[in-house]
Design a protein around this motif. Structure first.
Motif, PDB file in Angstrom:
ATOM      1  N   ARG A 136       0.774  -1.110   0.103  1.00 28.76           N
ATOM      2  CA  ARG A 136       0.109   0.066   0.101  1.00 28.76           C
ATOM      3  C   ARG A 136       0.855   1.146   0.068  1.00 28.76           C
ATOM      4  NH1 ARG A 136      -3.901   2.003   5.054  1.00 28.76           N
ATOM      5  NH2 ARG A 136      -4.506   4.110   4.069  1.00 28.76           N
ATOM      6  N   ALA A 137       0.430   2.288  -0.737  1.00 28.91           N
ATOM      7  CA  ALA A 137       1.445   3.334  -0.724  1.00 28.91           C
ATOM      8  C   ALA A 137       0.441   4.634  -0.772  1.00 28.91           C
ATOM      9  CB  ALA A 137       2.357   3.297  -1.830  1.00 28.91           C
ATOM     10  N   ILE A 138       0.885   5.668  -0.229  1.00 30.50           N
ATOM     11  CA  ILE A 138      -0.003   7.075  -0.519  1.00 30.50           C
ATOM     12  C   ILE A 138       1.122   7.974  -1.203  1.00 30.50           C
ATOM     13  CG2 ILE A 138      -1.084   8.853   0.878  1.00 30.50           C
ATOM     14  CD1 ILE A 138      -1.850   6.938   2.965  1.00 30.50           C
ATOM     15  N   THR A 139       0.713   8.607  -2.071  1.00 29.85           N
ATOM     16  CA  THR A 139       1.390   9.536  -2.679  1.00 29.85           C
ATOM     17  C   THR A 139       1.719  10.660  -1.717  1.00 29.85           C
ATOM     18  OG1 THR A 139       0.163   9.425  -4.794  1.00 29.85           O
ATOM     19  CG2 THR A 139       1.318  11.150  -4.921  1.00 29.85           C
ATOM     20  N   PRO A 140       3.077  10.951  -1.740  1.00 33.02           N
ATOM     21  CA  PRO A 140       3.619  12.091  -0.922  1.00 33.02           C
ATOM     22  C   PRO A 140       2.805  13.537  -1.199  1.00 33.02           C
ATOM     23  CG  PRO A 140       5.323  11.005  -1.835  1.00 33.02           C
ATOM     24  CD  PRO A 140       4.147  10.611  -2.543  1.00 33.02           C
ATOM     25  N   PRO A 141       2.845  14.448  -0.249  1.00 35.96           N
ATOM     26  CA  PRO A 141       2.300  15.561  -0.263  1.00 35.96           C
ATOM     27  C   PRO A 141       3.114  16.605  -1.454  1.00 35.96           C
ATOM     28  CG  PRO A 141       2.522  15.375   2.063  1.00 35.96           C
ATOM     29  CD  PRO A 141       3.353  14.240   1.309  1.00 35.96           C
ATOM     30  N   GLY A 142       2.257  17.535  -1.973  1.00 37.96           N
ATOM     31  CA  GLY A 142       3.071  18.321  -3.065  1.00 37.96           C
ATOM     32  C   GLY A 142       2.864  17.703  -4.300  1.00 37.96           C
ATOM     33  N   ARG A 143       2.168  16.764  -4.603  1.00 39.24           N
ATOM     34  CA  ARG A 143       1.961  16.344  -5.864  1.00 39.24           C
ATOM     35  C   ARG A 143       0.695  16.720  -6.566  1.00 39.24           C
ATOM     36  NH1 ARG A 143       6.384  14.643  -3.965  1.00 39.24           N
ATOM     37  NH2 ARG A 143       7.218  12.814  -4.463  1.00 39.24           N
ATOM     38  N   PRO A 144       0.460  16.991  -7.839  1.00 41.55           N
ATOM     39  CA  PRO A 144      -0.913  17.400  -8.453  1.00 41.55           C
ATOM     40  C   PRO A 144      -1.928  16.306  -8.127  1.00 41.55           C
ATOM     41  CG  PRO A 144       0.689  16.520 -10.230  1.00 41.55           C
ATOM     42  CD  PRO A 144       1.330  16.643  -8.887  1.00 41.55           C
ATOM     43  N   ARG A 145      -1.726  15.366  -7.932  1.00 37.74           N
ATOM     44  CA  ARG A 145      -2.839  14.533  -7.529  1.00 37.74           C
ATOM     45  C   ARG A 145      -2.252  13.546  -6.417  1.00 37.74           C
ATOM     46  NH1 ARG A 145      -5.187  12.908 -13.615  1.00 37.74           N
ATOM     47  NH2 ARG A 145      -6.270  14.967 -14.074  1.00 37.74           N
ATOM     48  N   ARG A 146      -3.224  12.944  -5.691  1.00 33.28           N
ATOM     49  CA  ARG A 146      -2.652  11.885  -4.594  1.00 33.28           C
ATOM     50  C   ARG A 146      -3.677  10.753  -4.472  1.00 33.28           C
ATOM     51  NH1 ARG A 146      -1.417  14.411   1.087  1.00 33.28           N
ATOM     52  NH2 ARG A 146      -0.247  12.548   1.072  1.00 33.28           N
ATOM     53  N   TYR A 147      -2.885   9.754  -4.429  1.00 31.06           N
ATOM     54  CA  TYR A 147      -3.743   8.442  -4.360  1.00 31.06           C
ATOM     55  C   TYR A 147      -3.125   7.436  -3.234  1.00 31.06           C
ATOM     56  CZ  TYR A 147      -4.851   9.830  -9.118  1.00 31.06           C
ATOM     57  OH  TYR A 147      -5.515  10.320 -10.323  1.00 31.06           O
ATOM     58  N   ASP A 148      -4.206   7.046  -2.495  1.00 37.35           N
ATOM     59  CA  ASP A 148      -4.038   5.617  -1.610  1.00 37.35           C
ATOM     60  C   ASP A 148      -4.030   4.502  -2.159  1.00 37.35           C
ATOM     61  OD1 ASP A 148      -3.828   4.043   0.504  1.00 37.35           O
ATOM     62  OD2 ASP A 148      -5.077   5.204   1.742  1.00 37.35           O
ATOM     63  N   THR A 149      -2.853   3.887  -2.842  1.00 39.66           N
ATOM     64  CA  THR A 149      -3.004   2.876  -3.624  1.00 39.66           C
ATOM     65  C   THR A 149      -2.694   1.411  -3.070  1.00 39.66           C
ATOM     66  OG1 THR A 149      -2.257   4.320  -5.606  1.00 39.66           O
ATOM     67  CG2 THR A 149      -2.263   1.928  -6.108  1.00 39.66           C
ATOM     68  N   ARG A 150      -3.457   0.569  -3.521  1.00 36.42           N
ATOM     69  CA  ARG A 150      -3.180  -0.884  -3.052  1.00 36.42           C
ATOM     70  C   ARG A 150      -2.558  -1.664  -4.083  1.00 36.42           C
ATOM     71  NH1 ARG A 150      -6.972   2.765  -0.746  1.00 36.42           N
ATOM     72  NH2 ARG A 150      -6.962   2.573   1.382  1.00 36.42           N
ATOM     73  N   PHE A 151      -1.687  -2.325  -4.123  1.00 38.94           N
ATOM     74  CA  PHE A 151      -1.192  -3.031  -5.056  1.00 38.94           C
ATOM     75  C   PHE A 151      -1.286  -4.466  -4.990  1.00 38.94           C
ATOM     76  CE2 PHE A 151       1.161   1.117  -4.645  1.00 38.94           C
ATOM     77  CZ  PHE A 151       1.354   1.195  -5.999  1.00 38.94           C
ATOM     78  N   PHE A 152      -1.622  -5.289  -5.863  1.00 34.92           N
ATOM     79  CA  PHE A 152      -1.975  -6.676  -5.725  1.00 34.92           C
ATOM     80  C   PHE A 152      -1.218  -7.577  -6.811  1.00 34.92           C
ATOM     81  CE2 PHE A 152      -5.876  -4.459  -4.615  1.00 34.92           C
ATOM     82  CZ  PHE A 152      -6.316  -5.123  -3.540  1.00 34.92           C
ATOM     83  N   LEU A 153      -0.826  -8.575  -6.412  1.00 32.16           N
ATOM     84  CA  LEU A 153      -0.267  -9.513  -7.424  1.00 32.16           C
ATOM     85  C   LEU A 153      -1.241 -10.407  -7.999  1.00 32.16           C
ATOM     86  CD1 LEU A 153       2.934 -10.979  -5.447  1.00 32.16           C
ATOM     87  CD2 LEU A 153       2.835  -9.441  -7.361  1.00 32.16           C
ATOM     88  N   ALA A 154      -1.281 -10.672  -9.274  1.00 30.71           N
ATOM     89  CA  ALA A 154      -1.904 -11.696 -10.058  1.00 30.71           C
ATOM     90  C   ALA A 154      -1.226 -12.614 -10.865  1.00 30.71           C
ATOM     91  CB  ALA A 154      -2.923 -10.984 -10.605  1.00 30.71           C
TER      92      ALA A 154
END
Length: 232
Positions: A136-154
């Protein structure tokens, strides 16, 4: 007047693996140069969670370990159906961007309600049980867009269709070994998560549940915390 900070949006991404060990290849796409977020960078297919993802029905479900990992630290109004919607967003984005469907054919006579029109047209229902949350990763502050992203293996063996022209979000789409991928122009977090993928491939899921790395910034410092659901 200073612009308001962008709202952090839920997002999901799939790391599609073809093969095992050091020879395994990963499907990656090159973002268009005109994109506001991460132009000209190689990334895993993925995107934001949409409201309608929560209305999709599946014939299987995520493991309890992955549901717990997705729910870790989330507000009380998030439940197991929300966790499923995050994984479903990853499946939808993979299909939209690459044409690869993570699903299975419905049996004759089964209803095709409650699924995306594109999957209905192919007679497919999305699969959740073959996904494994890896980070899981949250885009750091200061970016034009920010996401709380969950990464999955398949695993590629659980998909239908070959990678091809998708919705145009990606300018190029290719398979790379991890060593090859690390030579690309990557976002920092993608490079970090490739390291997690390499570790996971060296320690297969069959060895038992894994802790899930959570990357975020706190008090100006980059952190790597570990989500350890019950049994992890």
């Amino acid at each position: 007047m200073q612009d308001a900070a962008p709202r952090i949006l839920d997002a999901a991404s799939i790391i599609l693996i073809d093969g095992n060990g050091h020879d395994a290849r990963i499907l990656m796409g090159l973002r268009q140069p005109g994109n506001v977020f991460l132009p000209d960078k190689w990334v895993f297919p993925g995107g934001r969670v949409e409201a309608h993802d929560r209305n999709i029905t599946c014939s299987d479900r995520l493991t309890s370990h992955d549901v717990a990992a997705l729910m870790h630290g989330m507000p009380g109004n998030r439940d197991a159906s929300w966790a499923a919607s995050v994984a479903l967003a990853a499946i939808r984005e993979l299909f939209e961007e690459t044409g690869v469907a993570l699903g299975h054919a419905v049996r004759d006579g089964d209803a095709l309600d409650g699924i995306w029109p594109e999957f209905r047209a192919l007679g497919l229902r999305p699969r959740l049980a073959c996904l494994t949350m890896i980070a899981r990763a949250i885009t750091p502050p200061g970016r034009p867009r920010r996401y709380d992203t969950r990464f999955f293996l398949a695993d590629r063996r659980d998909t239908i269709g070959a990678p091809g022209k998708g919705d145009g979000e990606l300018a190029d789409l290719r398979w790379f070994t991890i060593a090859e991928a690390l030579e690309l122009d990557l976002p920092t977090i993608t490079r970090v998560i490739l390291g997690d993928v390499e570790t996971r491939l060296a320690n297969p899921i069959g060895a038992g549940p894994h802790a899930v790395p959570f990357y975020h910034e706190h008090d100006g410092l980059f952190r790597r915390d570990l989500i350890r659901p019950k049994g992890g």
